[in-house]
Design an enzyme around this catalytic site. Structure first.
Site, PDB file in Angstrom:
ATOM      1  N   ASP A 172       0.854  -1.184   0.000  1.00  0.00           N
ATOM      2  CA  ASP A 172       0.000   0.000   0.000  1.00  0.00           C
ATOM      3  C   ASP A 172       0.896   1.243   0.000  1.00  0.00           C
ATOM      4  OD1 ASP A 172      -3.206   0.548   0.993  1.00  0.00           O
ATOM      5  OD2 ASP A 172      -1.788   2.218   1.096  1.00  0.00           O
ATOM      6  N   ILE A 173       0.492   2.240  -0.786  1.00  0.00           N
ATOM      7  CA  ILE A 173       1.296   3.461  -0.928  1.00  0.00           C
ATOM      8  C   ILE A 173       1.286   4.292   0.366  1.00  0.00           C
ATOM      9  CG2 ILE A 173      -0.478   5.075  -1.777  1.00  0.00           C
ATOM     10  CD1 ILE A 173       1.478   5.776  -4.064  1.00  0.00           C
ATOM     11  N   ASN A 177     -12.851  -2.944   2.758  1.00  0.00           N
ATOM     12  CA  ASN A 177     -13.695  -1.767   2.939  1.00  0.00           C
ATOM     13  C   ASN A 177     -14.747  -1.794   1.837  1.00  0.00           C
ATOM     14  OD1 ASN A 177     -12.268  -0.757   5.168  1.00  0.00           O
ATOM     15  ND2 ASN A 177     -10.735   0.181   3.830  1.00  0.00           N
ATOM     16  N   GLY A 201     -14.870   3.739   3.782  1.00  0.00           N
ATOM     17  CA  GLY A 201     -13.545   4.161   3.359  1.00  0.00           C
ATOM     18  C   GLY A 201     -13.082   3.567   2.040  1.00  0.00           C
ATOM     19  N   GLN A 202     -13.977   2.865   1.337  1.00  0.00           N
ATOM     20  CA  GLN A 202     -13.531   2.342   0.036  1.00  0.00           C
ATOM     21  C   GLN A 202     -13.306   3.505  -0.920  1.00  0.00           C
ATOM     22  OE1 GLN A 202     -16.104  -0.530  -1.970  1.00  0.00           O
ATOM     23  NE2 GLN A 202     -14.540  -0.964  -3.512  1.00  0.00           N
ATOM     24  N   SER A 203     -12.078   3.596  -1.416  1.00  0.00           N
ATOM     25  CA  SER A 203     -11.738   4.706  -2.314  1.00  0.00           C
ATOM     26  C   SER A 203     -11.315   4.211  -3.687  1.00  0.00           C
ATOM     27  CB  SER A 203     -10.625   5.563  -1.696  1.00  0.00           C
ATOM     28  OG  SER A 203      -9.473   4.784  -1.485  1.00  0.00           O
ATOM     29  N   HIS A 222     -10.257  -5.220  -3.198  1.00  0.00           N
ATOM     30  CA  HIS A 222      -8.912  -5.453  -2.651  1.00  0.00           C
ATOM     31  C   HIS A 222      -9.025  -5.844  -1.192  1.00  0.00           C
ATOM     32  CE1 HIS A 222      -9.964  -1.184  -2.525  1.00  0.00           C
ATOM     33  NE2 HIS A 222      -9.333  -1.120  -1.368  1.00  0.00           N
ATOM     34  N   HIS A 234      -7.074  -5.749   2.249  1.00  0.00           N
ATOM     35  CA  HIS A 234      -5.937  -5.170   2.973  1.00  0.00           C
ATOM     36  C   HIS A 234      -5.385  -6.252   3.904  1.00  0.00           C
ATOM     37  CE1 HIS A 234      -6.849  -0.759   2.291  1.00  0.00           C
ATOM     38  NE2 HIS A 234      -8.038  -1.258   2.029  1.00  0.00           N
TER      39      HIS A 234
END
Ligand code: 5GP
Ligand code: ZN
Length: 113
Positions: free
Chosen positions: A30-31, A86, A92-94, A99, A101
């Protein structure tokens, strides 16, 4: 071609630090990590999210979780890690490519925020 951030990562159009890959799944750092281990595991086939998933996606979603368990084992964080999906903007799903986490390497509180 789907204009999706994670599909672009899969196509190598956007760089990402690859952690694991198999026929069906891909995992990368994750960035903006929220824990010492924060890896995203995605299906290679575009699925928008859990809300939109169908029975045909069941195996793929399971494979993402098994890939998370494999990575956690490799990293020696089996004392405690968390897999999170999420679902929807309020959670908070953006990014709208499903995916998982994988978070670990520190103590994780419950309930999550
Ligand atoms: P969500 O908020 O949808 O559950 O998770 C999306 C995750 O993708 C976030 O944790 C965010 O930091 C990560 N992310 C967003 N853009 C990028 C990117 O370009 N590269 C990587 N490696 N992670 C990203
Ligand atoms: Zn996608």
């Amino acid at each position: 071609m789907i204009d999706c951030l994670f599909c672009r990562i899969l196509r190598n159009e956007i760089p990402a630090k690859k952690i694991y890959e198999d026929e069906h799944t891909f995992a990368f750092e994750d960035i903006n990590p929220q824990a010492p281990t924060h890896v995203l595991i995605i299906p290679k086939r575009h699925v928008r999210g859990l809300k939109e998933a169908t029975p045909e996606d069941a195996e793929l979603i399971g494979r993402c979780h098994l890939a998370a368990a494999h990575i956690a084992r490799q990293r020696g964080i089996e004392d405690g890690y968390r897999t999170v999906l999420n679902v929807g903007p309020q959670a908070g799903q953006s990014v709208f490519h499903l995916h998982v986490h994988l978070l670990g390497g520190r103590s994780l509180h419950w309930p999550p925020g």
